[in-house]
Design a protein around this motif. Structure first.
Motif, PDB file in Angstrom:
ATOM      1  N   GLN A 101       0.816  -1.211   0.000  1.00 52.12           N
ATOM      2  CA  GLN A 101       0.000   0.000   0.000  1.00 52.12           C
ATOM      3  C   GLN A 101       0.851   1.264   0.000  1.00 52.12           C
ATOM      4  O   GLN A 101       0.453   2.292  -0.494  1.00 52.12           O
ATOM      5  CB  GLN A 101      -0.942   0.009   1.220  1.00 52.12           C
ATOM      6  CG  GLN A 101      -2.004  -1.051   1.160  1.00 52.12           C
ATOM      7  CD  GLN A 101      -2.869  -0.905  -0.082  1.00 52.12           C
ATOM      8  OE1 GLN A 101      -3.262   0.184  -0.465  1.00 52.12           O
ATOM      9  NE2 GLN A 101      -3.155  -2.032  -0.731  1.00 52.12           N
ATOM     10  N   ARG A 102       2.050   1.150   0.593  1.00 42.90           N
ATOM     11  CA  ARG A 102       2.938   2.306   0.695  1.00 42.90           C
ATOM     12  C   ARG A 102       4.109   2.126  -0.261  1.00 42.90           C
ATOM     13  O   ARG A 102       4.687   1.049  -0.345  1.00 42.90           O
ATOM     14  CB  ARG A 102       3.457   2.417   2.137  1.00 42.90           C
ATOM     15  CG  ARG A 102       4.267   3.649   2.410  1.00 42.90           C
ATOM     16  CD  ARG A 102       4.816   3.611   3.849  1.00 42.90           C
ATOM     17  NE  ARG A 102       5.920   4.481   4.084  1.00 42.90           N
ATOM     18  CZ  ARG A 102       7.112   4.438   3.498  1.00 42.90           C
ATOM     19  NH1 ARG A 102       7.349   3.540   2.592  1.00 42.90           N
ATOM     20  NH2 ARG A 102       8.071   5.285   3.813  1.00 42.90           N
ATOM     21  N   VAL A 103       4.457   3.187  -0.955  1.00 44.57           N
ATOM     22  CA  VAL A 103       5.584   3.155  -1.890  1.00 44.57           C
ATOM     23  C   VAL A 103       6.717   3.972  -1.279  1.00 44.57           C
ATOM     24  O   VAL A 103       6.517   5.107  -0.851  1.00 44.57           O
ATOM     25  CB  VAL A 103       5.178   3.754  -3.254  1.00 44.57           C
ATOM     26  CG1 VAL A 103       6.360   3.797  -4.192  1.00 44.57           C
ATOM     27  CG2 VAL A 103       4.032   2.969  -3.854  1.00 44.57           C
ATOM     28  N   ASP A 104       7.898   3.396  -1.236  1.00 43.31           N
ATOM     29  CA  ASP A 104       9.074   4.075  -0.690  1.00 43.31           C
ATOM     30  C   ASP A 104       9.650   5.003  -1.768  1.00 43.31           C
ATOM     31  O   ASP A 104      10.240   4.527  -2.744  1.00 43.31           O
ATOM     32  CB  ASP A 104      10.116   3.044  -0.258  1.00 43.31           C
ATOM     33  CG  ASP A 104      11.356   3.659   0.355  1.00 43.31           C
ATOM     34  OD1 ASP A 104      11.450   4.905   0.419  1.00 43.31           O
ATOM     35  OD2 ASP A 104      12.239   2.887   0.781  1.00 43.31           O
ATOM     36  N   PRO A 105       9.496   6.329  -1.611  1.00 43.82           N
ATOM     37  CA  PRO A 105       9.959   7.250  -2.662  1.00 43.82           C
ATOM     38  C   PRO A 105      11.469   7.188  -2.899  1.00 43.82           C
ATOM     39  O   PRO A 105      11.927   7.344  -4.033  1.00 43.82           O
ATOM     40  CB  PRO A 105       9.542   8.631  -2.152  1.00 43.82           C
ATOM     41  CG  PRO A 105       9.083   8.458  -0.761  1.00 43.82           C
ATOM     42  CD  PRO A 105       8.880   7.017  -0.498  1.00 43.82           C
ATOM     43  N   ASP A 106      12.243   6.948  -1.852  1.00 44.26           N
ATOM     44  CA  ASP A 106      13.694   6.871  -2.025  1.00 44.26           C
ATOM     45  C   ASP A 106      14.087   5.679  -2.892  1.00 44.26           C
ATOM     46  O   ASP A 106      14.965   5.779  -3.745  1.00 44.26           O
ATOM     47  CB  ASP A 106      14.396   6.786  -0.661  1.00 44.26           C
ATOM     48  CG  ASP A 106      14.226   8.058   0.148  1.00 44.26           C
ATOM     49  OD1 ASP A 106      14.097   9.135  -0.475  1.00 44.26           O
ATOM     50  OD2 ASP A 106      14.207   7.974   1.386  1.00 44.26           O
ATOM     51  N   ARG A 107      13.441   4.525  -2.675  1.00 42.26           N
ATOM     52  CA  ARG A 107      13.732   3.333  -3.482  1.00 42.26           C
ATOM     53  C   ARG A 107      13.304   3.541  -4.937  1.00 42.26           C
ATOM     54  O   ARG A 107      13.992   3.125  -5.866  1.00 42.26           O
ATOM     55  CB  ARG A 107      13.024   2.100  -2.911  1.00 42.26           C
ATOM     56  CG  ARG A 107      13.601   1.583  -1.629  1.00 42.26           C
ATOM     57  CD  ARG A 107      14.846   0.751  -1.817  1.00 42.26           C
ATOM     58  NE  ARG A 107      14.527  -0.513  -2.464  1.00 42.26           N
ATOM     59  CZ  ARG A 107      15.237  -1.036  -3.456  1.00 42.26           C
ATOM     60  NH1 ARG A 107      16.302  -0.454  -3.892  1.00 42.26           N
ATOM     61  NH2 ARG A 107      14.886  -2.174  -4.001  1.00 42.26           N
ATOM     62  N   VAL A 108      12.149   4.220  -5.132  1.00 37.17           N
ATOM     63  CA  VAL A 108      11.689   4.500  -6.498  1.00 37.17           C
ATOM     64  C   VAL A 108      12.727   5.351  -7.214  1.00 37.17           C
ATOM     65  O   VAL A 108      13.151   5.040  -8.329  1.00 37.17           O
ATOM     66  CB  VAL A 108      10.312   5.201  -6.498  1.00 37.17           C
ATOM     67  CG1 VAL A 108       9.962   5.711  -7.880  1.00 37.17           C
ATOM     68  CG2 VAL A 108       9.230   4.258  -5.987  1.00 37.17           C
ATOM     69  N   ARG A 109      13.171   6.420  -6.564  1.00 36.09           N
ATOM     70  CA  ARG A 109      14.157   7.315  -7.188  1.00 36.09           C
ATOM     71  C   ARG A 109      15.485   6.596  -7.437  1.00 36.09           C
ATOM     72  O   ARG A 109      16.134   6.814  -8.452  1.00 36.09           O
ATOM     73  CB  ARG A 109      14.349   8.554  -6.315  1.00 36.09           C
ATOM     74  CG  ARG A 109      13.176   9.501  -6.408  1.00 36.09           C
ATOM     75  CD  ARG A 109      13.396  10.806  -5.642  1.00 36.09           C
ATOM     76  NE  ARG A 109      12.187  11.606  -5.683  1.00 36.09           N
ATOM     77  CZ  ARG A 109      11.186  11.513  -4.810  1.00 36.09           C
ATOM     78  NH1 ARG A 109      11.261  10.653  -3.822  1.00 36.09           N
ATOM     79  NH2 ARG A 109      10.119  12.265  -4.931  1.00 36.09           N
ATOM     80  N   GLU A 110      15.867   5.731  -6.519  1.00 36.84           N
ATOM     81  CA  GLU A 110      17.112   4.957  -6.686  1.00 36.84           C
ATOM     82  C   GLU A 110      17.038   4.060  -7.919  1.00 36.84           C
ATOM     83  O   GLU A 110      17.982   3.996  -8.719  1.00 36.84           O
ATOM     84  CB  GLU A 110      17.331   4.120  -5.419  1.00 36.84           C
ATOM     85  CG  GLU A 110      18.531   3.227  -5.448  1.00 36.84           C
ATOM     86  CD  GLU A 110      18.600   2.361  -4.188  1.00 36.84           C
ATOM     87  OE1 GLU A 110      18.985   1.187  -4.319  1.00 36.84           O
ATOM     88  OE2 GLU A 110      18.253   2.841  -3.091  1.00 36.84           O
ATOM     89  N   ILE A 111      15.907   3.392  -8.112  1.00 40.06           N
ATOM     90  CA  ILE A 111      15.741   2.507  -9.270  1.00 40.06           C
ATOM     91  C   ILE A 111      15.664   3.318 -10.557  1.00 40.06           C
ATOM     92  O   ILE A 111      16.273   2.958 -11.566  1.00 40.06           O
ATOM     93  CB  ILE A 111      14.501   1.606  -9.081  1.00 40.06           C
ATOM     94  CG1 ILE A 111      14.776   0.608  -7.953  1.00 40.06           C
ATOM     95  CG2 ILE A 111      14.131   0.888 -10.376  1.00 40.06           C
ATOM     96  CD1 ILE A 111      13.563  -0.137  -7.476  1.00 40.06           C
ATOM     97  N   VAL A 112      14.944   4.445 -10.510  1.00 43.83           N
ATOM     98  CA  VAL A 112      14.841   5.301 -11.703  1.00 43.83           C
ATOM     99  C   VAL A 112      16.226   5.816 -12.089  1.00 43.83           C
ATOM    100  O   VAL A 112      16.602   5.795 -13.264  1.00 43.83           O
ATOM    101  CB  VAL A 112      13.852   6.465 -11.461  1.00 43.83           C
ATOM    102  CG1 VAL A 112      13.952   7.511 -12.558  1.00 43.83           C
ATOM    103  CG2 VAL A 112      12.424   5.926 -11.364  1.00 43.83           C
ATOM    104  N   ARG A 113      17.007   6.246 -11.107  1.00 38.28           N
ATOM    105  CA  ARG A 113      18.370   6.731 -11.400  1.00 38.28           C
ATOM    106  C   ARG A 113      19.227   5.626 -12.024  1.00 38.28           C
ATOM    107  O   ARG A 113      20.002   5.869 -12.946  1.00 38.28           O
ATOM    108  CB  ARG A 113      19.042   7.232 -10.121  1.00 38.28           C
ATOM    109  CG  ARG A 113      19.096   8.736 -10.012  1.00 38.28           C
ATOM    110  CD  ARG A 113      20.011   9.196  -8.891  1.00 38.28           C
ATOM    111  NE  ARG A 113      19.809   8.556  -7.606  1.00 38.28           N
ATOM    112  CZ  ARG A 113      18.932   8.943  -6.686  1.00 38.28           C
ATOM    113  NH1 ARG A 113      18.154   9.978  -6.923  1.00 38.28           N
ATOM    114  NH2 ARG A 113      18.826   8.311  -5.548  1.00 38.28           N
ATOM    115  N   ALA A 114      19.085   4.404 -11.516  1.00 35.21           N
ATOM    116  CA  ALA A 114      19.901   3.287 -12.019  1.00 35.21           C
ATOM    117  C   ALA A 114      19.472   2.829 -13.410  1.00 35.21           C
ATOM    118  O   ALA A 114      20.303   2.372 -14.188  1.00 35.21           O
ATOM    119  CB  ALA A 114      19.831   2.118 -11.045  1.00 35.21           C
ATOM    120  N   MET A 115      18.195   2.933 -13.733  1.00 38.23           N
ATOM    121  CA  MET A 115      17.682   2.375 -14.981  1.00 38.23           C
ATOM    122  C   MET A 115      17.546   3.379 -16.123  1.00 38.23           C
ATOM    123  O   MET A 115      17.367   2.981 -17.264  1.00 38.23           O
ATOM    124  CB  MET A 115      16.320   1.709 -14.734  1.00 38.23           C
ATOM    125  CG  MET A 115      16.371   0.501 -13.819  1.00 38.23           C
ATOM    126  SD  MET A 115      17.391  -0.834 -14.439  1.00 38.23           S
ATOM    127  CE  MET A 115      16.394  -1.451 -15.763  1.00 38.23           C
TER     128      MET A 115
END
Length: 187
Positions: free
Chosen positions: A152-166
């Motif tokens: 239900q909750r999305v971790d914004p830091d993890r999202v940004r980390e994956i976006v930066r990597a991909m």
């Protein structure tokens, strides 16, 4: 997990049975090699099952991090084991799609269980006609919209980390975290 001597594990290849006939009836030689059998039985068992160790779907859990390092996957021990296994299985596919919309969406879905949509081309333009005028300058920003999925909750830091990597390094990616599922998801 230990792969050391296992009490009572029989050797499939007892050394005493493979000695020359001269030692077949020698009590000392048979006892000595039986001690080696105890030590070598787990080694032989591991080697007999080597293909299973190299298959992320069935490998022992403690080998997942090792396999992940082979294929360039960041192994997160906090993830459920089945998700870790899937990440290793799909690593080559995700590397093939790295830097593309599809790769980013799949990486977010796999790692975080979220739904994502990527719009914009990040400033990449081309022409299929040689010598023609340059195409108009595209928007240099890529928008990544993310909705909760598995959690239900999305971790914004993890999202940004994956976006930066991909995302390719030449692109500017803006991330939007949205509260509900995409509009066409409920249909």
């Amino acid at each position: 997990m230990s792969r050391a001597a296992v009490p009572g594990l029989p050797s499939r290849y007892p050394i005493g049975e493979q000695l020359p006939a001269l030692y077949a009836d020698d009590d000392f030689a048979q006892r000595f090699t039986a001690g080696l059998d105890t030590v070598l039985a787990p080694v032989f068992a591991t080697l007999d099952n080597l293909p299973a160790y190299l298959d992320p779907r069935v490998t022992p859990t403690d080998f997942l991090a090792w396999l992940a390092s082979w294929v360039g996957v960041a192994d997160d021990p906090h993830w459920p084991v089945e998700l870790r296994r899937e990440a290793v299985v799909r690593a080559v596919e995700l590397h093939r799609w790295r830097g593309t919309r599809r790769g980013l969406v799949e990486a977010l879905r796999l790692a975080l269980g979220v739904h994502a949509e990527v719009t914009g081309d990040g400033g990449a333009v081309w022409s299929s006609t040689a010598g023609s005028d340059l195409p108009p300058q595209p928007a240099a920003e890529t928008l990544v919209r993310v909705w909760p999925g598995r959690e239900q909750r999305v971790d914004p830091d993890r999202v940004r980390e994956i976006v930066r990597a991909m995302c390719p390094v030449h692109t500017v990616c803006r991330v939007e975290l949205l509260p509900g599922p995409p509009a066409d998801e409920g249909r």
